[in-house]
Scaffold this motif. Structure first.
Motif, short mmCIF file in Angstrom:
data_model
loop_
_atom_site.label_atom_id
_atom_site.label_comp_id
_atom_site.label_asym_id
_atom_site.label_seq_id
_atom_site.Cartn_x
_atom_site.Cartn_y
_atom_site.Cartn_z
N PHE A 114 0.91 -1.48 0.09
CA PHE A 114 0.15 -0.08 0.19
C PHE A 114 0.82 1.27 -0.08
N GLU A 115 1.95 1.19 0.70
CA GLU A 115 3.06 2.48 0.77
C GLU A 115 3.40 2.72 -0.64
N ARG A 116 3.60 1.62 -1.35
CA ARG A 116 4.25 1.87 -2.77
C ARG A 116 2.96 2.64 -3.59
N GLN A 117 1.58 2.28 -3.19
CA GLN A 117 0.45 3.05 -3.86
C GLN A 117 0.23 4.36 -3.46
N GLY A 118 1.05 4.84 -2.36
CA GLY A 118 0.67 5.98 -1.70
C GLY A 118 -0.28 6.05 -0.55
N ILE A 119 -0.54 4.87 -0.25
CA ILE A 119 -1.49 4.90 0.97
C ILE A 119 -0.91 4.43 2.17
N HIS A 120 -0.83 5.06 3.21
CA HIS A 120 -0.03 5.08 4.38
C HIS A 120 -1.06 4.31 5.41
N ILE A 121 -0.54 3.24 6.07
CA ILE A 121 -1.28 2.76 7.30
C ILE A 121 -0.68 3.55 8.43
N ILE A 122 -1.52 4.06 9.34
CA ILE A 122 -1.06 5.10 10.50
C ILE A 122 -1.17 4.22 11.89
N SER A 123 -0.71 4.77 12.78
CA SER A 123 -0.81 3.99 14.23
C SER A 123 -2.17 4.04 14.63
N GLN A 124 -2.50 2.84 15.27
CA GLN A 124 -3.83 2.73 15.90
C GLN A 124 -4.09 3.77 17.09
N MET A 125 -3.01 4.26 17.64
CA MET A 125 -3.08 5.11 18.61
C MET A 125 -3.54 6.47 18.33
N THR A 126 -3.54 6.73 16.97
CA THR A 126 -3.37 8.21 16.56
C THR A 126 -4.84 8.62 17.05
N TYR A 127 -5.87 8.08 16.97
CA TYR A 127 -7.19 8.47 17.46
C TYR A 127 -7.76 7.64 18.63
#
Length: 284
Positions: A114-127
């Motif tokens: 997904f990173e190569r497709q420009g989609i970043h998985i973010i930390s579950q702690m963010t929200y």
């Protein structure tokens, strides 16, 4: 910046994440996993359904909705990987590249693609930072000496099995492991371990792995965990502080008191000292 997508399974966490993301000014959508017990709650107009075996379809849904960040929240039963799913070509290609079918291997391989497709998985702690409890004992009654010993023993073994990517929880009594969580999940491990606890109530210990990737599969406990413990001879729950998500903390602690279940958030400090004083929930 594009939109936030919440890849959503069952339970309350996706709705909590949605609420917090909206409050932070995001314009998020649920990417609801059809194979889970997802419910939209108060946000039925923010749902894009996807299928877990259709990675290509998930990528298309992200691009169609301008999603450039993904937050993974909610429960998807691990045994789904063993079912006869109709994988698309993208999913099959990713499966072929995986070292094994452990959770982290799956998450890491998908995240890298997904990173190569420009989609970043973010930390579950963010929200979900308000759902993380600092070190302390959060219920009124202190533990006895044997319970403290079982917590120390159990947390060591819970961390070991988490490191091996087997599971996150163990059930112990008298410094003996009664059950280890694997693909069946925490609740079933508690039922199995509790069935062996006769003379003393069992202790449930839950831990993340050392250097846990906060994007994936953070340990989570909630109301259902307490109910299963109460029904299966378990009266103490210990988990790693700052790394374990507590669903609806106030409701969780209140029910623990009612069910007479000890709750300990374990840091790197001395467990006896942690046990000595009740800690109050942080004000949100």
């Amino acid at each position: 910046m594009g939109r936030l997508g919440i890849l959503a399974g069952g339970g309350n966490l996706p709705q909590i994440g949605m609420r917090e993301a909206l409050a932070a000014g995001e314009d998020p959508f649920f990417l609801s996993i059809a194979e889970s017990d997802f419910t939209p709650g108060n946000y039925p107009d923010r749902v894009v359904p996807i299928r877990i075996a259709k990675i290509g379809g998930l990528l298309k849904a992200c691009k169609a909705n301008q999603i450039d960040r993904l937050l993974l929240l909610g429960k998807v039963k691990k045994e789904i990987i063993f079912k006869s799913l109709n994988f698309d070509l993208k999913a099959l290609a990713l499966l072929a590249r995986m070292v094994n079918r452990h959770d982290y291997s799956i998450f890491k391989t998908v995240a890298e693609d997904f990173e190569r497709q420009g989609i970043h998985i973010i930390s579950q702690m963010t929200y979900l930072k308000s759902l993380l409890l600092p070190e302390g004992r959060y219920t009124k009654r202190s533990l006895d000496k044997k319970q403290v010993e079982d917590v120390i023993f159990g947390m060591e073994y819970a961390e070991k099995i988490a490191h091996l990517d087997i599971g996150q929880a163990v059930v112990v009594v008298d410094k003996s492991v009664l059950a280890v969580e694997a693909v069946e999940g925490t609740d079933q491990a508690i039922r199995r371990g509790g069935s062996f606890a006769k003379k003393r109530k069992a202790v449930v210990c839950k831990s993340s792995k050392p250097s846990q990737d906060p994007r994936f599969d953070l340990p989570t406990v909630g109301i259902e965990t307490l109910k299963v413990m109460s029904e299966n001879n378990c009266d103490t729950l210990a988990f790693r502080e700052g790394e374990t998500i507590i669903v609806n903390p106030s409701e969780f602690i209140n029910l623990a008191e009612k069910l007479k279940i000890h709750i300990l958030s374990i840091g790197r400090g001395n467990v006896s000292k942690i046990n000595s004083t009740q800690k109050k929930l942080p004000k949100v």
